[in-house]
Write an enzyme that holds these catalytic residues in place. Sequence first.
Site: not given
Length: 149
Positions: A24, A101
């Site tokens: 991430y 996402h």
Amino acid sequence: MTRKLYVLNGPNLNMLGQREPELYGSATLEDVRADCVRLADELGLDLFFAQSNAEHQIVEWLHDAYREKATVVINPAGFSFRSIPVLDALRMLDAAIVEIHITNIHARDAAHQNSLVSSVARVVIAGAGVFGYELAIRAADRLTGEANG
């Protein structure tokens, strides 16, 4: 007339910058929020930006978006794959939905590949990191402009 944009974030996104940085990245949710505020101001959008780990809270915000006829950018995170309540709330919306996402969910394990939300989203952005939020807001702005123009 000011155009309303909701940017909603699902579970565990409050841990951005700490949780699995190899997937991430190092940006925090506050960094993402600041970038979204800057871009929304540039585009003349009235931004509501929020995150919750609670499914019912996401549903409530989607109800608010419905009432305000807002465009929605949503990173449903873990709610992507099993949340019928979030899906049903999204189905109520008349405005465009853009799903975002941070990772490419299609390249992940089987449990993280099939988003229910994608079935109602006009645009799906996956794998662009937190830059995906800018892409999502720009897509939402374009879709809203097309609908009103």
